[in-house]
Design an enzyme around this catalytic site. Structure first.
Site, PDB file in Angstrom:
ATOM      1  N   HIS A 145      -3.469  -5.833   0.844  1.00  0.00           N
ATOM      2  CA  HIS A 145      -3.002  -6.086   2.352  1.00  0.00           C
ATOM      3  C   HIS A 145      -2.992  -7.386   2.822  1.00  0.00           C
ATOM      4  O   HIS A 145      -3.873  -8.001   3.531  1.00  0.00           O
ATOM      5  CB  HIS A 145      -3.831  -5.340   3.207  1.00  0.00           C
ATOM      6  CG  HIS A 145      -3.512  -3.522   3.166  1.00  0.00           C
ATOM      7  ND1 HIS A 145      -2.478  -3.262   4.027  1.00  0.00           N
ATOM      8  CD2 HIS A 145      -4.034  -2.711   2.682  1.00  0.00           C
ATOM      9  CE1 HIS A 145      -2.413  -1.858   3.870  1.00  0.00           C
ATOM     10  NE2 HIS A 145      -3.486  -1.548   3.148  1.00  0.00           N
ATOM     11  N   GLU A 154      -1.324  -8.975   4.815  1.00  0.00           N
ATOM     12  CA  GLU A 154      -0.857  -8.880   6.120  1.00  0.00           C
ATOM     13  C   GLU A 154      -2.156  -8.873   7.309  1.00  0.00           C
ATOM     14  O   GLU A 154      -2.000  -9.464   8.380  1.00  0.00           O
ATOM     15  CB  GLU A 154       0.223  -7.888   6.445  1.00  0.00           C
ATOM     16  CG  GLU A 154      -0.491  -6.664   6.883  1.00  0.00           C
ATOM     17  CD  GLU A 154      -0.913  -5.715   5.596  1.00  0.00           C
ATOM     18  OE1 GLU A 154      -0.892  -4.442   5.847  1.00  0.00           O
ATOM     19  OE2 GLU A 154      -0.902  -6.168   4.585  1.00  0.00           O
ATOM     20  N   CYS A 176       0.995  -1.189   0.148  1.00  0.00           N
ATOM     21  CA  CYS A 176       0.140  -0.071  -0.009  1.00  0.00           C
ATOM     22  C   CYS A 176       0.956   1.365   0.074  1.00  0.00           C
ATOM     23  O   CYS A 176       1.549   1.660  -1.156  1.00  0.00           O
ATOM     24  CB  CYS A 176      -0.914  -0.150   1.203  1.00  0.00           C
ATOM     25  SG  CYS A 176      -2.443   1.165   1.014  1.00  0.00           S
TER      26      CYS A 176
END
Length: 255
Positions: free
Chosen positions: A193, A195, A103
């Site tokens: 994302h 994660e 990002c």
């Protein structure tokens, strides 16, 4: 002459793996699932927050790779730490060291390479789960690397970036056409994302509730529903990607 055979050293005698540099942008930010999977592979996490005065290394010789995560700030912001991180990405590019920008980190990478980083002209955002389409470069890369890209990913951004000159666009999207890029052989930037964990998703969608109300964004309950539907494929991609990303150059070239 009698042949001799060298015995393989047991794992306990092998040198420890180098740590992975983790760059975060808020006081309570974490590396989420990416950090846990790196630790599961035997890498310590060297967590640094330049926003709060932590220095960045002058070389990547002592690190296995680097990940710059996201944050509420933008790559076009005038803060000194933003410029410092953008400039520092050149260290990874020059050394062709494994780099992953997530990002904001991807936007910083694109800006370092001279590409435009922009806010959507109609004020739209991608907050929630969105379709991801592979480019021809992306399909070829996935085949060579041995993993499949997910077709729907979790997003949390209102800025996008163009593909820099000399880089490859690996995946595209809707409101923000460039979703994943690669420069050199081991430096990647992704808008989404991988994660994120359910706890992180809940925290983001509560503290950043106003983002879920922006044009193009999805309401909070849709995020949690999407987790159960789409996350298994994202986890499979992340496992394969990290294995490929962490390979030594000779190993990666032989894939």
């Amino acid at each position: 002459m009698r042949a001799t055979h060298r015995r393989r050293r047991p794992a306990s005698q092998l040198p420890p793996l180098k740590p992975v540099l983790i760059v975060l942008h808020q006081e309570h930010s974490t590396s989420g699932r990416v950090g846990r999977l790196l630790q599961a592979r035997g890498h310590a996490l060297d967590i640094r927050k330049p926003r709060y005065g932590d220095p960045l290394p002058q070389t990547m010789a002592d690190h296995a790779g680097a990940v710059i995560f996201g944050g509420p700030m933008g790559a076009n912001d005038p803060d000194d730490f933003i410029k410092t991180e953008i400039d520092w990405i050149g260290t990874c590019l020059r050394e062709d060291a494994p780099f992953l920008g997530i990002c904001l980190g991807a936007q910083m990478m694109a800006k370092h390479l001279g590409a435009r980083v922009y806010t959507h002209g109609e004020g739209r955002a991608e907050v929630g789960y969105y379709k991801l389409d592979q480019t021809d470069h992306g399909r070829l890369h996935a085949t060579e690397a041995g993993f499949a890209w997910p077709d729907t990913v979790y997003q949390w951004h209102r800025d996008g970036f163009d593909c820099p000159t000399g880089a490859e666009c690996l995946a595209t999207g809707g409101d923000f056409p460039v979703q994943a890029i690669r420069a050199e052989s081991r430096c990647y930037g992704i808008q989404f994302h991988p994660e994120v964990t359910p706890a992180m998703m809940c925290r983001w969608s509560i503290r950043g509730h106003e983002r879920t109300l922006m044009p193009g964004a999805q309401l909070r309950h849709m995020h949690l529903d999407g987790w159960y539907q789409y996350d298994p494929a994202i986890r499979l991609w992340l496992d394969g990607f990290l294995d490929h990303w962490l390979k030594a150059p000779a190993e990666a070239a032989s894939v």
